[in-house]
Write a protein that holds these residues in place. Structure first.
Motif, short mmCIF file in Angstrom:
data_model
loop_
_atom_site.label_atom_id
_atom_site.label_comp_id
_atom_site.label_asym_id
_atom_site.label_seq_id
_atom_site.Cartn_x
_atom_site.Cartn_y
_atom_site.Cartn_z
N ALA A 166 13.61 -4.20 -6.47
CA ALA A 166 12.20 -3.88 -6.72
C ALA A 166 11.72 -2.80 -5.75
O ALA A 166 11.01 -1.85 -6.16
N ILE A 167 12.09 -2.92 -4.47
CA ILE A 167 11.66 -1.92 -3.49
C ILE A 167 12.32 -0.57 -3.78
O ILE A 167 11.67 0.48 -3.75
N TRP A 168 13.61 -0.59 -4.10
CA TRP A 168 14.31 0.65 -4.43
C TRP A 168 13.72 1.30 -5.68
O TRP A 168 13.54 2.51 -5.73
N GLN A 169 13.39 0.48 -6.66
CA GLN A 169 12.82 0.99 -7.90
C GLN A 169 11.49 1.70 -7.65
O GLN A 169 11.19 2.73 -8.26
N SER A 170 10.68 1.15 -6.72
CA SER A 170 9.39 1.76 -6.43
C SER A 170 9.52 3.03 -5.60
O SER A 170 8.66 3.91 -5.67
N LYS A 171 10.59 3.12 -4.80
CA LYS A 171 10.74 4.27 -3.91
C LYS A 171 11.42 5.45 -4.59
O LYS A 171 11.22 6.61 -4.18
N ARG A 172 12.22 5.19 -5.62
CA ARG A 172 12.98 6.29 -6.21
C ARG A 172 12.09 7.17 -7.08
O ARG A 172 11.03 6.74 -7.56
N GLU A 173 12.51 8.40 -7.26
CA GLU A 173 11.76 9.34 -8.09
C GLU A 173 11.83 8.90 -9.55
O GLU A 173 12.89 8.53 -10.05
N GLY A 174 10.71 8.95 -10.22
CA GLY A 174 10.68 8.59 -11.64
C GLY A 174 11.11 9.75 -12.52
O GLY A 174 11.34 10.86 -12.07
N GLU A 175 11.19 9.46 -13.82
CA GLU A 175 11.58 10.50 -14.76
C GLU A 175 10.49 11.57 -14.86
O GLU A 175 9.31 11.29 -14.77
N GLN A 176 10.89 12.81 -14.96
CA GLN A 176 9.95 13.91 -15.11
C GLN A 176 9.59 14.06 -16.58
O GLN A 176 10.47 14.15 -17.44
N VAL A 177 8.32 14.07 -16.86
CA VAL A 177 7.88 14.25 -18.24
C VAL A 177 8.09 15.70 -18.65
O VAL A 177 7.76 16.62 -17.92
N THR A 178 8.70 15.91 -19.81
CA THR A 178 8.98 17.26 -20.28
C THR A 178 7.68 18.03 -20.46
O THR A 178 6.70 17.52 -21.00
N THR A 179 7.67 19.27 -19.98
CA THR A 179 6.45 20.07 -20.05
C THR A 179 6.70 21.35 -20.84
O THR A 179 6.58 22.46 -20.34
N GLU A 180 7.11 21.18 -22.07
CA GLU A 180 7.32 22.34 -22.91
C GLU A 180 5.98 22.86 -23.43
O GLU A 180 5.07 22.09 -23.72
N THR A 181 5.88 24.14 -23.52
CA THR A 181 4.62 24.74 -23.98
C THR A 181 4.39 24.39 -25.45
O THR A 181 5.24 24.59 -26.29
N THR A 182 3.22 23.85 -25.71
CA THR A 182 2.89 23.48 -27.09
C THR A 182 2.10 24.61 -27.74
O THR A 182 1.60 25.51 -27.08
N SER A 188 0.83 -1.21 0.00
CA SER A 188 0.00 0.00 0.00
C SER A 188 0.86 1.25 0.00
O SER A 188 0.56 2.24 -0.70
N ALA A 189 1.94 1.24 0.78
CA ALA A 189 2.82 2.40 0.85
C ALA A 189 3.42 2.72 -0.51
O ALA A 189 3.47 3.89 -0.94
N LEU A 190 3.86 1.70 -1.21
CA LEU A 190 4.51 1.92 -2.51
C LEU A 190 3.51 2.42 -3.55
O LEU A 190 3.84 3.30 -4.36
N THR A 191 2.30 1.89 -3.55
CA THR A 191 1.31 2.33 -4.53
C THR A 191 0.81 3.75 -4.24
O THR A 191 0.63 4.57 -5.15
N ILE A 192 0.61 4.07 -2.95
CA ILE A 192 0.18 5.43 -2.60
C ILE A 192 1.27 6.44 -2.93
O ILE A 192 1.00 7.53 -3.45
N ARG A 193 2.53 6.08 -2.65
CA ARG A 193 3.63 6.99 -2.98
C ARG A 193 3.70 7.22 -4.50
O ARG A 193 4.00 8.33 -4.96
N ALA A 194 3.43 6.18 -5.26
CA ALA A 194 3.45 6.33 -6.72
C ALA A 194 2.39 7.32 -7.19
O ALA A 194 2.63 8.16 -8.06
N VAL A 195 1.18 7.23 -6.60
CA VAL A 195 0.12 8.18 -6.94
C VAL A 195 0.52 9.59 -6.53
O VAL A 195 0.32 10.56 -7.27
#
Length: 791
Positions: free
Chosen positions: A767-783, A581-588
């Motif tokens: 697997a636990i480290w992969q779920s806890k680390r920050e994911g890649e930031q999606v580029t937010t360039e103005t379209t 539950s902790a890993l899924t909530i953190r992902a959200v």
């Protein structure tokens, strides 16, 4: 099939025919949906955004998990060669060599079949939901009943496909493997459960990241309505309803439907074996029998499933209302209760004809009573969930009232409500399990036979509970379909009468979604308990085969919590749902933060808030998609690796303790999160109806905060615990013979096993480290800004 009587062979072929009929009926309904009008050009434009996002998500998800599925298929096939084949497999295939080869092929093929069936249910169900939502919006211009018909039939496609494919897989495996079916059925159940886990986790993260982000910025900060086209996250939110509530829920209930049948067939074989030899059973006889089987206990659950499919078709066919009554909930309840009545009559008739004791000629009503207990459990959980999550009862009203003093008191009220509801749910489930104990008490003078009969009764309770899966899934899918239709109506500017129709259907859909979540959680626990019984029976069988004395086997000793290693297993099992539950909530939380920033950024683009420029919906869709995919493999590895480590390092009895811990804490956490989240959601809606100041008031803002806290609980972490519990139980069942053979008491682990355990620990840590680390930031360039269409 040669071991069956002529009547039994006819019954199995009839079951196969009913399964194919259910699938065909689903595609007939799909054709009827696709023939409906899709509405205006603007409605189709919004619908196109949703359709593209949903299809892109599931396609990417399939590519993500396909590699893991391929690896596990090979591992499952190879695992069969580590231990001697079962006696049933040798009898069925003629020799140990042939048995080993065919069981390896059968388990791998069954795993692939379970995986593909589960994915098909999710993908087709989502696809039809997406096709249906725009047609519901178009039908709402004609009236209430036309919109209800399109929405409910769209949901029925998923419901009938769920029961049809689940029954088809179990029946085909039994027809091919006969008494050796349990070896392949484990692969079938594991495949379905693993895909359900992926769909639940991925879909839940996707939908709640978009929902939380859209609500926090749109409703709380900007004060704009839900599904407002100026909100950049609105399309991602609507896509999330399909990939989370449609695809995720369909795969979840499909694997519960599948797993309860698997456990009933496995325990039915063990019980049929034990009953056939019980009169001459010696005190130290092994529980693997002498080749005789009472096949009534295997045929019975198959036929019950087929009766349920027919009942669901009959019940779904009468769901309609008129423009005077305009009561969708009453119409669906009529269909549900008619299907329950047809099932009850069918169960009783088949029991009277088939469940006749060959020695006394008396009708054995005990399996029938255990099945009816499951039907009763579904209805009681339905009402219990409705009480704690509906705006018509005091718990939700109290949470709404607490919003008057701020978000903190709203959240505290919802937490207390969720915790209390979990207690009552576990009491109800315990009562249903106790009913099986009462029904089968005194089944035999032999303790093992009675113990197996009680567990078989629990599996029949699961069969009974999910008898009306065709109706349940239809009602559940009705919710997100109506929600999407309402969003399309909001964004395309439909007239007031059409919007009123969709608002009412959307409100009913919120109730049906909450109710079916309660049934899904309850069925998951019952299925897990039945699998737990299968685990104990399987371990005892393997212990007998390797020569362990009857007094020292697990069926005689039980799971002794007083042993330190068993208690450790119990503690670890209790902790796993909290980690999950902790890993899924953190992902959200991580993904929602990105959505919030993206929506805020786009609100600053000139013309977006004024409605003259269309926001870039694809950017929020991309953020949610990326966040959802990141967690799939790591959470799947956690579910697979933890039971392997516990089993090999602490032995089979400790693994039994581990399973007990995960069933208990998993059920408590799942109900708590689902009902607390549902209550927060409906507390917000109760205020939006005009109570305590209505929309845009301070209590409403506090309730929106509570709703966003509850969103990942009720739609991500809570529901994901259902397939997680069953995946772990099935992994334990699959590895049980290997654990007993390799990890014998008093003998040290081999070097190969130690190396394998080190590799598992390393993979688990990754697997636990992969779920806890920050994911890649999606580029937010103005379209480039696009002009907003006139509505």
């Amino acid at each position: 099939m040669q071991e069956l009587s002529a009547f039994e062979q006819a019954a199995v072929w009839a079951v196969l025919g009913v399964a194919i009929f259910g699938i065909a009926y689903a595609f007939v309904l799909r054709a009827q949906i696709l023939a409906q009008d899709k509405g205006t050009a603007r409605m189709q434009e919004v619908w196109g955004f949703i359709k593209d996002g949903a299809n892109a998500y599931l396609s990417r998800q399939f590519r993500t998990i396909a590699i893991l599925i391929a690896i596990l298929t090979f591992v499952l096939a190879a695992s069969v060669f580590i231990i001697p084949p079962t006696r049933e497999a040798v009898e069925h295939f003629g020799s140990a060599e042939a048995a080993t080869l065919w069981v390896a092929i059968g388990r791998a093929v069954a795993f692939l079949m379970g995986s593909l069936f589960s994915y098909t249910v999710g993908f087709v169900g989502m696809n039809v939901a997406v096709e249906g939502n725009v047609r519901v919006a178009a039908a709402s211009r004609k009236g209430y009943n036309p919109a209800l018909q399109v929405a409910y039939k769209s949901g029925s496609v998923t419901g009938m496909l769920t029961v049809g494919l689940g029954l088809l897989g179990g029946t085909l495996i039994f027809m091919v493997f006969g008494i050796a079916a349990p070896d392949a059925l484990l692969g079938f159940g594991f495949g379905g459960s693993l895909i359900a886990l992926f769909m639940r986790v991925g879909g839940g993260i996707y939908t709640k990241a978009a929902d939380v982000g859209a609500d926090l910025v749109g409703k709380v900060e900007a004060g704009i309505p839900e599904d407002d086209p100026r909100n950049a996250a609105v399309i991602a939110d609507l896509v999330g309803d399909n990939v989370g509530d449609c695809a995720g829920m369909a795969a979840d209930v499909f694997e519960s439907f599948e797993v309860t049948l698997v456990s009933a067939l496995i325990l039915g074989l063990v019980l049929g074996d034990a009953v056939a030899r019980a009169p001459g059973l010696a005190a130290d006889a092994s529980p693997i029998g002498d080749g005789a089987y009472d096949l009534r206990f295997i045929i019975f659950p198959l036929v019950l499933r087929a009766i349920g499919v027919i009942a669901s078709v009959i019940g779904n066919s009468i769901v309609r209302t008129d423009e005077q009554r305009r009561n969708a909930m009453a119409a669906m309840n009529r269909g549900f209760y008619l299907a329950a009545g047809v099932s009850l009559i069918g169960f009783a008739a088949f029991t009277a004809v088939y469940m006749v004791d060959p020695n006394t000629s008396a009708i054995d009503w005990r399996p029938f009573l255990a099945t009816i207990a499951g039907l009763a459990l579904a209805i009681v959980l339905d009402k219990l969930t409705e009480y704690f999550t509906s705006t018509h009862f005091s718990p939700v009203k109290d949470t709404s009232k607490a919003s008057q003093t701020g978000a903190a008191t709203n959240i505290l009220s919802g937490l207390a409500l969720g915790m209390e509801s979990s207690v009552w749910a576990i009491i109800v489930i315990s009562a249903s399990i106790l009913s099986s104990v009462v029904i089968f008490s005194g089944f035999s003078a032999d303790t093992f036979v009675t113990f197996t009969a009680v567990l078989y009764g629990v599996s029949l309770t699961g069969i009974g509970m999910l008898t009306l899966t065709g109706n349940t899934i239809s009602m559940d899918s009705f919710g997100p379909i109506s929600d999407n239709a309402n969003g399309i109506g909001e964004m395309s500017g439909l007239d007031k009468n059409a919007r009123n129709v969709m608002d009412d259907l959307d409100a009913v859909g919120n109730t049906t979604k909450a109710v079916t979540k309660g049934i899904a959680i309850g069925s998951a626990v019952i299925a897990a308990v039945a699998l737990y019984g299968s685990y104990l029976a399987d371990v005892a069988k393997v212990q007998a085969q390797i020569g362990i004395a009857a007094a020292e086997r697990i069926d005689a000793l039980g799971i002794r919590v007083s042993m330190p290693e068993v208690f450790i297993g119990l503690l670890i099992g209790g902790a796993v749902p909290f980690l999950f539950s902790a890993l899924t909530i953190r992902a959200v939380q991580r993904a929602a933060s990105q959505i919030v920033n993206e929506v805020r950024r786009q609100f600053k683009i000139p013309g977006v808030m004024e409605g003259t420029v269309l926001p870039d919906y694809a950017q929020a869709v991309s953020i949610s998609t990326t966040a959802a995919q990141k967690e799939l493999i790591s959470l799947g590895l956690i579910a697979v690796l933890v039971p392997i480590l516990v089993g090999f390092l602490l032995q089979a009895e400790a693994l039994g303790g581990f399973l007990a811990g995960i069933i208990l804490s998993g059920q408590l956490m799942a109900v708590f999160q689902a009902n607390a989240g549902g209550a927060w959601d409906n507390a917000k809606k109760y205020i939006e109806e005009g109570n305590y100041g209505g929309k845009h008031s301070e209590p409403h803002k506090a309730a929106v905060v509570g709703d966003t806290v509850g969103d990942p609980l009720k739609d991500t972490s809570g529901p994901a615990l259902n397939p997680m519990i069953k995946v772990i139980n099935l992994v334990a069942l699959i590895i049980a013979p290997i654990v007993v053979n390799i990890n014998r008491p008093g003998e040290p682990l081999g070097a190969g096993v130690i190396v394998a355990m080190i590799a598992c620990v390393a993979a688990l840590a990754w697997a636990i480290w992969q779920s806890k680390r920050e994911g890649e930031q999606v580029t937010t360039e103005t379209t480039a800004a696009r002009p907003a269409p006139r509505t």
